[in-house]
Design a protein around this motif. Structure first.
Motif, PDB file in Angstrom:
ATOM      1  N   ARG A   2      20.987  -7.073 -15.456  1.00  0.00           N
ATOM      2  CA  ARG A   2      20.589  -5.749 -14.977  1.00  0.00           C
ATOM      3  C   ARG A   2      21.788  -4.825 -15.065  1.00  0.00           C
ATOM      4  N   PRO A   4      22.905  -0.877 -14.565  1.00  0.00           N
ATOM      5  CA  PRO A   4      22.524   0.474 -14.124  1.00  0.00           C
ATOM      6  C   PRO A   4      23.065   1.537 -15.069  1.00  0.00           C
ATOM      7  N   LEU A   5      22.548   2.744 -14.918  1.00  0.00           N
ATOM      8  CA  LEU A   5      22.962   3.838 -15.785  1.00  0.00           C
ATOM      9  C   LEU A   5      24.400   4.262 -15.511  1.00  0.00           C
ATOM     10  N   SER A   6      24.813   4.231 -14.250  1.00  0.00           N
ATOM     11  CA  SER A   6      26.157   4.690 -13.907  1.00  0.00           C
ATOM     12  C   SER A   6      26.651   3.987 -12.658  1.00  0.00           C
ATOM     13  N   ASN A 180      28.244  10.074 -10.679  1.00  0.00           N
ATOM     14  CA  ASN A 180      28.190   9.635 -12.078  1.00  0.00           C
ATOM     15  C   ASN A 180      29.219  10.338 -12.958  1.00  0.00           C
ATOM     16  N   THR A 302      14.095  -0.364 -19.985  1.00  0.00           N
ATOM     17  CA  THR A 302      13.879  -0.528 -18.541  1.00  0.00           C
ATOM     18  C   THR A 302      13.306  -1.904 -18.223  1.00  0.00           C
ATOM     19  N   VAL A 306      17.898  -2.553 -18.616  1.00  0.00           N
ATOM     20  CA  VAL A 306      18.887  -1.594 -19.095  1.00  0.00           C
ATOM     21  C   VAL A 306      18.500  -0.187 -18.630  1.00  0.00           C
ATOM     22  N   GLY A 307      19.358   0.420 -17.819  1.00  0.00           N
ATOM     23  CA  GLY A 307      19.095   1.773 -17.361  1.00  0.00           C
ATOM     24  C   GLY A 307      19.203   2.769 -18.500  1.00  0.00           C
ATOM     25  N   SER A 308      18.386   3.810 -18.480  1.00  0.00           N
ATOM     26  CA  SER A 308      18.453   4.862 -19.503  1.00  0.00           C
ATOM     27  C   SER A 308      17.770   6.116 -18.963  1.00  0.00           C
ATOM     28  N   ARG A 309      18.121   7.250 -19.552  1.00  0.00           N
ATOM     29  CA  ARG A 309      17.503   8.529 -19.181  1.00  0.00           C
ATOM     30  C   ARG A 309      17.439   9.426 -20.405  1.00  0.00           C
ATOM     31  N   PRO A 346      23.592   3.108 -20.410  1.00  0.00           N
ATOM     32  CA  PRO A 346      24.490   2.807 -19.295  1.00  0.00           C
ATOM     33  C   PRO A 346      25.933   3.136 -19.658  1.00  0.00           C
TER      34      PRO A 346
END
Length: 370
Positions: A2, A4-6, A180, A302, A306-309, A346
């Motif tokens: 896992r 996170p994005l930041s 962040n 996700t 893996v975090g993403s935006r 991330p």
């Protein structure tokens, strides 16, 4: 795995200075804020710094300190965090958008003059993702037309363009320190300027409009509660002491991503202009080739930890802006095309090589799936 994005980078030094505040009698309006301001001004190379509770607050105070108000226009970019346009609306002025350069993703400087009218009062460029705008050209345009320049450097602490630091050339500039960001104060921001009158006005307005003597119940002008607290300032002092380390760590992570992603079909790594002496990596944003379903790729990331935006959704297509101003798709085609293709992966200081490998391999599998 896992990822996170930041994530912030906090050491014992930050804890030490925050505890120092907790053991003191000052939790607000004390010596740490002043110390942080002095060190930020010295770092950027400006005469004055004014600490505030967010980058948004800093931008608002700069707009207001320049006398921008109802009926005025400020030229800015639609490809940014919404605060860079909202700060103009707070004073009943209107943001006037200019489309972006398809490589740097910053405001297209060549198109700024097209949008200047008799109502234009300022230009507000944004150093998107930590890549500086060509501020020399922005200043030339501003001087030619008698305009102010507000530098949104919220994402660009430490960045350099042709040897000049981000934040060093506008009438005023703002940095932000959300968790962040490259360095953090938890919540907070700083205004920097060489103009003593702007600094005085911003100090007063951040503190409910009090005068320079700080008399508790004497309010000389309309103001706001935009103060930075002592705990945040202490955290900022410790982070600023480590700023070269923090920026170097992010550069290392960006380099790892660049090396692994360059050969992956369908992925464009971030472009850095040759005039940029130092990129200050705020986020690591890739772009997918046209025809790839970006949202499906993000769903896959996700589902596999893996975090993403998507970075950014165009400001002019935010529901409030559509409702207020009638913007529609097609108004700023470069911004819209870029925004549909971007993914922030991330990205933070202590991301390991193993984690980067996992992100890249997961992205490769997602692209093969969709």
């Amino acid at each position: 795995m896992r990822i996170p994005l930041s994530g912030p980078d906090i050491t014992e030094r930050e804890i030490e200075l925050v505890n120092e505040v907790l053991r003191s009698r000052w939790l607000s309006m004390g010596p740490k804020v002043k110390e942080f301001e002095e060190k930020m001004a010295a770092y950027v190379g400006r005469r004055f710094a004014v600490a505030v509770n967010s980058g948004t607050s800093g931008l608002h105070l700069l707009v207001r300190s320049l006398g921008i108000g109802e009926g005025d226009e400020v030229i800015t970019t639609p490809f940014s965090f919404v605060a860079s346009a909202n700060c103009i609306l707070y004073e009943r002025a209107r943001p006037v958008f200019v489309d972006i350069d398809p490589l740097t993703l910053n405001i297209d400087v060549d198109r700024i003059e097209e949008k200047i009218t008799e109502r234009t009062r300022a230009i507000l460029p944004v150093h998107v993702f930590g890549q500086p705008v060509d501020m020399e050209r922005v200043r030339e345009i501003a001087q030619k037309h008698g305009l102010a320049v507000i530098e949104d450097a919220c994402e660009a602490i430490g960045a350099e363009y042709r040897g000049r630091k981000a934040g060093a050339q506008g009438d005023g500039a703002v940095f932000a320190f959300y968790p962040n960001k490259q360095m953090t104060t938890g919540e907070g921001g700083v205004i920097v300027t060489d103009d003593e009158e702007i600094a005085k006005l911003c100090r007063s307005m951040r503190n409910q409009g009090r005068g320079e003597d700080g008399a508790w119940l004497c309010h000389e002008r309309l103001g706001f509660n935009y103060r930075m607290d002592e705990l945040s300032a202490a955290l900022g002092i410790a982070q600023l002491e480590r700023i070269e380390e923090l920026l170097a760590k992010r550069e290392k992570v960006a380099r790892m991503y660049n090396e692994r992603l360059r050969e992956i079909e369908g992925v464009k790594v971030p472009y850095v202009a040759p005039e940029v002496n130092r990129m200050s990596w705020f986020v690591y944003v890739i772009r997918l080739e046209e025809g790839i379903d970006r949202d499906k790729v993000m769903e896959y990331l996700t589902a596999h930890g893996v975090g993403s935006r998507p970075y950014f959704t165009p400001i002019h297509l935010q529901p409030f802006y559509v409702e207020q101003f009638g913007y529609k798709e097609g108004d700023f085609p470069v911004t819209e095309r870029v925004a549909k293709s971007t993914i922030a992966l991330p990205f933070y200081n202590n991301l390991t090589e193993e984690q980067v490998d996992y992100v890249v391999k997961t992205l490769e599998r997602a692209l093969a799936t969709f």
